[in-house]
Design an enzyme around this catalytic site. Sequence first.
Site, PDB file in Angstrom:
ATOM      1  N   THR A 178       0.532  -1.298   0.042  1.00  0.00           N
ATOM      2  CA  THR A 178       0.209  -0.283   0.121  1.00  0.00           C
ATOM      3  C   THR A 178       0.345   0.995  -0.198  1.00  0.00           C
ATOM      4  O   THR A 178       2.481   1.013   0.692  1.00  0.00           O
ATOM      5  CB  THR A 178      -0.755   0.087   1.306  1.00  0.00           C
ATOM      6  N   VAL A 217      -2.390   9.968  -8.888  1.00  0.00           N
ATOM      7  CA  VAL A 217      -0.632  10.205  -9.524  1.00  0.00           C
ATOM      8  C   VAL A 217      -0.023  10.026  -8.209  1.00  0.00           C
ATOM      9  O   VAL A 217       1.279   9.237  -9.352  1.00  0.00           O
ATOM     10  CB  VAL A 217      -0.968  11.298  -9.336  1.00  0.00           C
ATOM     11  N   ASP A 242       0.240   3.883   1.612  1.00  0.00           N
ATOM     12  CA  ASP A 242      -0.222   4.627   3.024  1.00  0.00           C
ATOM     13  C   ASP A 242       1.091   4.070   4.040  1.00  0.00           C
ATOM     14  O   ASP A 242       0.874   5.156   4.996  1.00  0.00           O
ATOM     15  CB  ASP A 242      -1.722   3.897   3.210  1.00  0.00           C
ATOM     16  N   GLY A 276      -3.838   9.179   1.735  1.00  0.00           N
ATOM     17  CA  GLY A 276      -3.782   8.398   3.671  1.00  0.00           C
ATOM     18  C   GLY A 276      -4.894   8.388   3.972  1.00  0.00           C
ATOM     19  O   GLY A 276      -5.773   9.990   4.904  1.00  0.00           O
TER      20      GLY A 276
HETATM   21  O1  F6P Z   1      -5.214   2.139  -1.371  1.00  0.00           O
HETATM   22  C1  F6P Z   1      -5.177   2.743   0.424  1.00  0.00           C
HETATM   23  C2  F6P Z   1      -5.381   3.976  -0.709  1.00  0.00           C
HETATM   24  O2  F6P Z   1      -4.554   4.717  -1.978  1.00  0.00           O
HETATM   25  C3  F6P Z   1      -6.538   5.292  -0.130  1.00  0.00           C
HETATM   26  O3  F6P Z   1      -4.901   6.465   0.746  1.00  0.00           O
HETATM   27  C4  F6P Z   1      -6.984   5.851  -0.741  1.00  0.00           C
HETATM   28  O4  F6P Z   1      -8.110   6.391   0.131  1.00  0.00           O
HETATM   29  C5  F6P Z   1      -7.340   4.997  -1.295  1.00  0.00           C
HETATM   30  O5  F6P Z   1      -6.137   4.080  -1.606  1.00  0.00           O
HETATM   31  C6  F6P Z   1      -8.112   5.466  -2.671  1.00  0.00           C
HETATM   32  O6  F6P Z   1      -8.918   4.028  -3.878  1.00  0.00           O
HETATM   33  P1  F6P Z   1      -9.475   4.438  -4.332  1.00  0.00           P
HETATM   34  O7  F6P Z   1      -8.877   3.888  -5.475  1.00  0.00           O
HETATM   35  O8  F6P Z   1     -10.525   3.309  -5.092  1.00  0.00           O
HETATM   36  O9  F6P Z   1     -10.119   5.294  -4.759  1.00  0.00           O
END
Ligand code: F6P
Length: 341
Positions: free
Chosen positions: A125, A272, A127, A170
């Site tokens: 991840t 991005v 994050d 995050g």
């Molecule tokens: O995978 C974690 C993350 O990058 C988070 O930080 C973010 O809130 C989420 O994914 C966004 O996810 P999606 O691509 O489903 O909009």
Amino acid sequence: MKVGVLTGGGDCPGLNAVIRSVVRKGVQEYAFDFVGLRDGWRGALGGSVVPLDISSVRGILPRGGTILGSSRTNPFKHDDGPRRVRDTLAAHGVDALVVIGGEDTLGVAAELSRQGVDLVGVPKTIDNDVYGTDYTFGFDTAVGIATEAIDRLHTTAESHMRTLVVEVMGRHSGWIALQAGVAGGANAILIPERPFDVDQVCAWVQSRFKINYAPIVVVAEGAVPKNGQMVLRDQTVDEFGHVRLSGVGEWLAREISRRTGTDARTTVLGHVQRGGTPSAFDRWLATRFGLHAIDAVRDGDFGKMVALTGTRVVRVPLTDVTGRTKKVDLPLYDEFEVFFG
Ligand code: F6P
């Protein structure tokens, strides 16, 4: 032995590097056969299985995304989900799984493992919030992208003497905001772990203007104002119960403008941060995780997640790390307060 590989949750740079090293070592050293399950747990539920061999992983090391696709599917939210996953594995003769994912995907893995599915987890991840590992791959690349964006925003902010708010990803943890904010010389860094005071942020902004510099405020999408609420994009939730975030940056820029009477704008970095080629560190970490994961499969050491502890890759029980989030320690955050304002 036949091993299935899947990538679940939000993608991140380095997923392909894991797939490559799992398959390379598994075929070359252990003579394993492989298949890929398409789009995370969705492929396991629906029987979407593709061949995976050395030729399919050739050239993918520097490629972002995942050649196997990904989704936020939760088998436990589907009728008969766990049984359908087991049926898919049986139908394709899959003996064990390598599951590459974040807290949600690995949470499913932990439960399936408890129910008798042989698998090994690999944490990913951007994050960096998976519990039990010092770092996840994808994070270093995201921090690099966010830092470069902050560097660029400094010069345009100064040309116009305005505040630029940079919203980074995050959801529960402020690792990207903190590391990119420090590396990029931000004047305020706002993270989910520490509710922020808008008046304090405005005071930092004004003290920056006083010495003729334009402020850069880095805010994690999950940061929350004191006595306020998380800003949501909409009310929809995914199969793991997560809402869509984003909007705190826009909200904060409006508040700064209103309260200080100065111009403030927002840049939302969004996906991005997750796209494109992985950094050298992420390729290195992902490759090491892949090698250790396939070793765990060879050893029959199932129900484990590979993890980085210092410079060593170790195996930790999935049940010890899932259902928890690795947050920024507040004393660490406080170390950088001297740079605020
Ligand atoms: O995978 C974690 C993350 O990058 C988070 O930080 C973010 O809130 C989420 O994914 C966004 O996810 P999606 O691509 O489903 O909009």
